[in-house]
Motif scaffolding. Structure first.
Motif, PDB file in Angstrom:
ATOM      1  N   ARG A   1       0.854  -1.192   0.000  1.00 30.34           N
ATOM      2  CA  ARG A   1       0.000   0.000   0.000  1.00 30.34           C
ATOM      3  C   ARG A   1       0.891   1.245   0.000  1.00 30.34           C
ATOM      4  NH1 ARG A   1      -1.581   2.989   4.430  1.00 30.34           N
ATOM      5  NH2 ARG A   1      -0.877   1.310   5.836  1.00 30.34           N
ATOM      6  N   ARG A   2       0.670   2.128  -0.977  1.00 27.05           N
ATOM      7  CA  ARG A   2       1.415   3.389  -1.001  1.00 27.05           C
ATOM      8  C   ARG A   2       0.501   4.538  -0.635  1.00 27.05           C
ATOM      9  NH1 ARG A   2       2.971   7.681  -4.514  1.00 27.05           N
ATOM     10  NH2 ARG A   2       1.698   6.884  -6.244  1.00 27.05           N
ATOM     11  N   ASP A   3       0.994   5.386   0.258  1.00 20.47           N
ATOM     12  CA  ASP A   3       0.273   6.589   0.657  1.00 20.47           C
ATOM     13  C   ASP A   3       1.218   7.763   0.487  1.00 20.47           C
ATOM     14  OD1 ASP A   3      -1.352   8.498   1.719  1.00 20.47           O
ATOM     15  OD2 ASP A   3      -1.197   7.816   3.791  1.00 20.47           O
ATOM     16  N   GLY A   4       1.197   8.386  -0.674  1.00 19.50           N
ATOM     17  CA  GLY A   4       2.109   9.497  -0.945  1.00 19.50           C
ATOM     18  C   GLY A   4       3.544   9.015  -1.028  1.00 19.50           C
ATOM     19  N   ILE A   5       4.384   9.498  -0.120  1.00 17.06           N
ATOM     20  CA  ILE A   5       5.790   9.102  -0.137  1.00 17.06           C
ATOM     21  C   ILE A   5       6.061   7.952   0.832  1.00 17.06           C
ATOM     22  CG2 ILE A   5       6.568  11.374  -0.868  1.00 17.06           C
ATOM     23  CD1 ILE A   5       7.490  11.913   1.996  1.00 17.06           C
ATOM     24  N   ASP A   6       4.993   7.389   1.404  1.00 21.09           N
ATOM     25  CA  ASP A   6       5.114   6.245   2.320  1.00 21.09           C
ATOM     26  C   ASP A   6       4.630   4.972   1.637  1.00 21.09           C
ATOM     27  OD1 ASP A   6       5.752   7.344   5.235  1.00 21.09           O
ATOM     28  OD2 ASP A   6       4.400   8.768   4.244  1.00 21.09           O
ATOM     29  N   VAL A   7       5.326   3.873   1.913  1.00 20.80           N
ATOM     30  CA  VAL A   7       4.944   2.577   1.362  1.00 20.80           C
ATOM     31  C   VAL A   7       4.900   1.572   2.519  1.00 20.80           C
ATOM     32  CG1 VAL A   7       5.427   0.817  -0.365  1.00 20.80           C
ATOM     33  CG2 VAL A   7       6.165   3.171  -0.756  1.00 20.80           C
ATOM     34  N   HIS A   8       3.836   0.776   2.551  1.00 16.98           N
ATOM     35  CA  HIS A   8       3.631  -0.180   3.644  1.00 16.98           C
ATOM     36  C   HIS A   8       3.389  -1.571   3.089  1.00 16.98           C
ATOM     37  CE1 HIS A   8       2.987   3.079   6.666  1.00 16.98           C
ATOM     38  NE2 HIS A   8       2.480   3.711   5.626  1.00 16.98           N
ATOM     39  N   MET A   9       3.747  -2.565   3.890  1.00 20.31           N
ATOM     40  CA  MET A   9       3.455  -3.957   3.550  1.00 20.31           C
ATOM     41  C   MET A   9       3.440  -4.774   4.839  1.00 20.31           C
ATOM     42  SD  MET A   9       5.480  -6.551   0.950  1.00 20.31           S
ATOM     43  CE  MET A   9       7.034  -6.499   1.850  1.00 20.31           C
ATOM     44  N   GLU A  10       2.482  -5.650   4.968  1.00 16.95           N
ATOM     45  CA  GLU A  10       2.431  -6.608   6.072  1.00 16.95           C
ATOM     46  C   GLU A  10       2.816  -7.971   5.514  1.00 16.95           C
ATOM     47  OE1 GLU A  10       1.657  -5.669   9.215  1.00 16.95           O
ATOM     48  OE2 GLU A  10       1.386  -3.599   8.530  1.00 16.95           O
ATOM     49  N   ARG A  11       3.626  -8.681   6.275  1.00 12.69           N
ATOM     50  CA  ARG A  11       4.105  -9.975   5.782  1.00 12.69           C
ATOM     51  C   ARG A  11       4.440 -10.865   6.976  1.00 12.69           C
ATOM     52  NH1 ARG A  11       9.121 -12.093   3.101  1.00 12.69           N
ATOM     53  NH2 ARG A  11       8.404 -13.377   1.367  1.00 12.69           N
ATOM     54  N   PRO A  12       3.962 -12.115   6.976  1.00 13.61           N
ATOM     55  CA  PRO A  12       4.316 -13.004   8.094  1.00 13.61           C
ATOM     56  C   PRO A  12       5.762 -13.445   7.992  1.00 13.61           C
ATOM     57  CG  PRO A  12       3.034 -14.189   6.463  1.00 13.61           C
ATOM     58  CD  PRO A  12       3.061 -12.758   6.008  1.00 13.61           C
ATOM     59  N   LEU A  13       6.410 -13.582   9.132  1.00 10.27           N
ATOM     60  CA  LEU A  13       7.779 -14.086   9.176  1.00 10.27           C
ATOM     61  C   LEU A  13       7.762 -15.539   9.632  1.00 10.27           C
ATOM     62  CD1 LEU A  13      10.891 -13.857   9.216  1.00 10.27           C
ATOM     63  CD2 LEU A  13      10.704 -13.086  11.577  1.00 10.27           C
ATOM     64  N   ASP A  14       8.218 -16.420   8.740  1.00  8.37           N
ATOM     65  CA  ASP A  14       8.473 -17.798   9.109  1.00  8.37           C
ATOM     66  C   ASP A  14       9.910 -17.838   9.607  1.00  8.37           C
ATOM     67  OD1 ASP A  14       8.988 -20.447   9.348  1.00  8.37           O
ATOM     68  OD2 ASP A  14       8.324 -21.008   7.343  1.00  8.37           O
ATOM     69  N   ALA A  15      10.093 -17.982  10.914  1.00 10.51           N
ATOM     70  CA  ALA A  15      11.425 -17.829  11.493  1.00 10.51           C
ATOM     71  C   ALA A  15      12.423 -18.826  10.931  1.00 10.51           C
ATOM     72  CB  ALA A  15      11.346 -17.959  13.011  1.00 10.51           C
ATOM     73  N   GLY A  16      11.946 -19.944  10.410  1.00 11.00           N
ATOM     74  CA  GLY A  16      12.856 -20.917   9.834  1.00 11.00           C
ATOM     75  C   GLY A  16      13.741 -21.535  10.903  1.00 11.00           C
ATOM     76  N   ASN A  17      14.954 -21.945  10.489  1.00 13.26           N
ATOM     77  CA  ASN A  17      15.846 -22.572  11.468  1.00 13.26           C
ATOM     78  C   ASN A  17      17.196 -21.875  11.561  1.00 13.26           C
ATOM     79  OD1 ASN A  17      17.040 -23.279   9.100  1.00 13.26           O
ATOM     80  ND2 ASN A  17      16.524 -25.460   9.217  1.00 13.26           N
ATOM     81  N   GLY A  18      17.306 -20.662  11.092  1.00  8.75           N
ATOM     82  CA  GLY A  18      18.533 -19.896  11.228  1.00  8.75           C
ATOM     83  C   GLY A  18      18.565 -19.157  12.548  1.00  8.75           C
ATOM     84  N   ASP A  19      19.406 -18.112  12.601  1.00 10.22           N
ATOM     85  CA  ASP A  19      19.489 -17.336  13.833  1.00 10.22           C
ATOM     86  C   ASP A  19      18.189 -16.613  14.158  1.00 10.22           C
ATOM     87  OD1 ASP A  19      22.213 -18.046  13.493  1.00 10.22           O
ATOM     88  OD2 ASP A  19      22.749 -16.367  14.795  1.00 10.22           O
ATOM     89  N   TRP A  20      17.305 -16.548  13.156  1.00 10.13           N
ATOM     90  CA  TRP A  20      16.029 -15.869  13.362  1.00 10.13           C
ATOM     91  C   TRP A  20      15.046 -16.720  14.148  1.00 10.13           C
ATOM     92  CZ3 TRP A  20      14.773 -10.978  11.367  1.00 10.13           C
ATOM     93  CH2 TRP A  20      15.772 -10.419  10.588  1.00 10.13           C
ATOM     94  N   ALA A  21      15.370 -18.002  14.332  1.00  8.95           N
ATOM     95  CA  ALA A  21      14.380 -18.927  14.877  1.00  8.95           C
ATOM     96  C   ALA A  21      14.113 -18.736  16.368  1.00  8.95           C
ATOM     97  CB  ALA A  21      14.828 -20.366  14.626  1.00  8.95           C
ATOM     98  N   ASN A  22      14.996 -18.021  17.062  1.00 15.30           N
ATOM     99  CA  ASN A  22      14.901 -17.957  18.527  1.00 15.30           C
ATOM    100  C   ASN A  22      13.548 -17.493  19.034  1.00 15.30           C
ATOM    101  OD1 ASN A  22      17.464 -18.853  18.734  1.00 15.30           O
ATOM    102  ND2 ASN A  22      18.395 -16.856  19.099  1.00 15.30           N
ATOM    103  N   GLN A  23      12.989 -16.483  18.379  1.00 14.06           N
ATOM    104  CA  GLN A  23      11.786 -15.859  18.934  1.00 14.06           C
ATOM    105  C   GLN A  23      10.513 -16.286  18.233  1.00 14.06           C
ATOM    106  OE1 GLN A  23      13.389 -11.708  20.701  1.00 14.06           O
ATOM    107  NE2 GLN A  23      13.696 -11.983  18.535  1.00 14.06           N
ATOM    108  N   GLY A  24      10.647 -17.224  17.284  1.00 13.63           N
ATOM    109  CA  GLY A  24       9.466 -17.770  16.647  1.00 13.63           C
ATOM    110  C   GLY A  24       8.925 -16.910  15.530  1.00 13.63           C
ATOM    111  N   ASP A  25       7.784 -17.308  15.027  1.00 16.33           N
ATOM    112  CA  ASP A  25       7.144 -16.594  13.929  1.00 16.33           C
ATOM    113  C   ASP A  25       6.529 -15.289  14.444  1.00 16.33           C
ATOM    114  OD1 ASP A  25       7.826 -18.836  12.550  1.00 16.33           O
ATOM    115  OD2 ASP A  25       5.797 -19.683  12.529  1.00 16.33           O
ATOM    116  N   CYS A  26       6.283 -14.385  13.521  1.00 18.42           N
ATOM    117  CA  CYS A  26       5.643 -13.127  13.901  1.00 18.42           C
ATOM    118  C   CYS A  26       5.088 -12.467  12.640  1.00 18.42           C
ATOM    119  CB  CYS A  26       6.620 -12.188  14.598  1.00 18.42           C
ATOM    120  SG  CYS A  26       7.870 -11.487  13.511  1.00 18.42           S
TER     121      CYS A  26
END
Length: 347
Positions: free
Chosen positions: A198-223
């Motif tokens: 979604r673009r609002d003028g000079i701002d751009v937004h996006m919502e996206r789920p994070l699949d934490a996977g099994n890398g260093d990102w996995a510690n805190q789970g999905d979000c």
């Protein structure tokens, strides 16, 4: 970029419009924690010094002493003034006027035009921000962070031979994860789902789920991740964890020149965040940045080809960056209108 007024009726190129828009936009020039002594900075070729005066107020001024050209970043702060390391001349950090010349027995004889240029200085997100010309917009104040008590940790800045837009696009790009971030993120899908942008003028937004996977990102789970960027140089991801709360990473590439940036960036946690510490969040995000650098610094050209000087082809996975370019063009147009209103002599 020349700062002289254009004297012909030749239309500005998109690149020139981009450079002009950036001169009217806010960029960081130092970390707040680094101001125990004056810090040199360069913004779009302008040599600056950033310092904190005796009252604790951050100041940004020109770096060259107008007496004999010494580097004021090598000087000392006295009260509200920055002092030259060569002959001790002092200049007021707020107004720029010369306040003291040690060699003069009568201070009323200070050359009346002896002064340095001063610039606005605002501290936000752990950094000192400034703008070279009349700003087109207010300094970034993302709506999604309002009402949160974010605690910031500013990272060591990174230097990259790329333009601001190229740096922001890298931060926004989701299709490169499985190829560049296999270590930090672990295996991630190559196919990108339909993006909801979604673009609002000079701002751009996006919502996206994070699949934490099994890398260093996995510690805190999905979000759920909230992507937000504002043209020209603000990009953030807000991570909304169901149990831990809100954490943030934000990048603010600052243009040393048109094709060179100093990437100021940082992480923030809500004060009552129940996940990893700020230091751990920064360690993980820095790993991601450092994986990007060798690839991004070899892009050709080093900045978005605003004038279509080389062919590019896009696919649906590029929807966010396409909208960022549209936002940047809108910023260019707003800057042009401001210049017209000021008399039609764009800087």
């Amino acid at each position: 970029m020349s700062t002289s007024p254009r004297t012909t009726d030749t239309p500005m190129t998109k690149r020139e419009q981009a450079e002009r828009a950036m001169r009217h936009s806010w960029f960081p020039v130092a970390r707040s924690v680094d101001l125990e002594t004056p810090e040199p900075a360069v913004l779009l070729g302008e040599q600056l010094v950033v310092f904190r005066d005796a009252d604790g107020v951050a100041r940004v001024t020109a770096r060259r002493c107008p007496h004999r050209g010494a580097d004021l970043s090598q000087g000392k702060v006295t009260g509200g003034s920055i002092g030259c390391p060569y002959h001790g001349w002092r200049f007021d950090g707020a107004e720029g006027g010369c306040t003291y010349v040690p060699s003069l027995p009568d201070q009323s004889k200070i050359p009346p035009k002896a002064a340095i240029r001063t610039y606005p200085a605002v501290e936000r997100f752990g950094h000192v921000w400034t703008v070279l010309e009349e700003p087109v917009t207010e300094l970034y104040d993302p709506e999604e962070w309002r009402g949160h008590d974010l605690v910031w940790l500013a990272a060591n800045p990174l230097n990259s031979p790329t333009g601001v837009a190229a740096a922001i696009e890298n931060f926004r790009d989701v299709a490169h994860f499985p190829f560049v971030h296999q270590v930090s993120m672990g295996p991630t899908p190559e196919v990108v789902e339909p993006l909801q942008v979604r673009r609002d003028g000079i701002d751009v937004h996006m919502e996206r789920p994070l699949d934490a996977g099994n890398g260093d990102w996995a510690n805190q789970g999905d979000c759920m991740m909230s992507y937000h960027c504002t043209a020209p140089g603000f990009a953030s991801i807000s991570y909304h964890y169901e149990q831990a709360g809100l954490r943030v990473v934000a990048g603010f590439p600052s243009p040393v020149g048109y094709e060179q940036v100093k990437i100021f960036w940082g992480v923030a946690n809500d004060r009552d965040f129940k996940g990893d510490s700020l230091e751990e969040c920064l360690r993980i995000e820095e790993m991601v940045y450092l994986e990007d650098m060798p690839v991004v610094e070899n892009l050709s050209p080093r900045e978005v080809p605003w004038d279509a000087e080389v062919p590019e082809f896009s696919v649906p996975a590029d929807l966010f960056t396409i909208n960022y370019r549209r936002a940047f063009v809108e910023l260019m147009n707003r800057t042009a209108k401001q210049a017209d209103a000021a008399g039609g002599t764009p800087s």
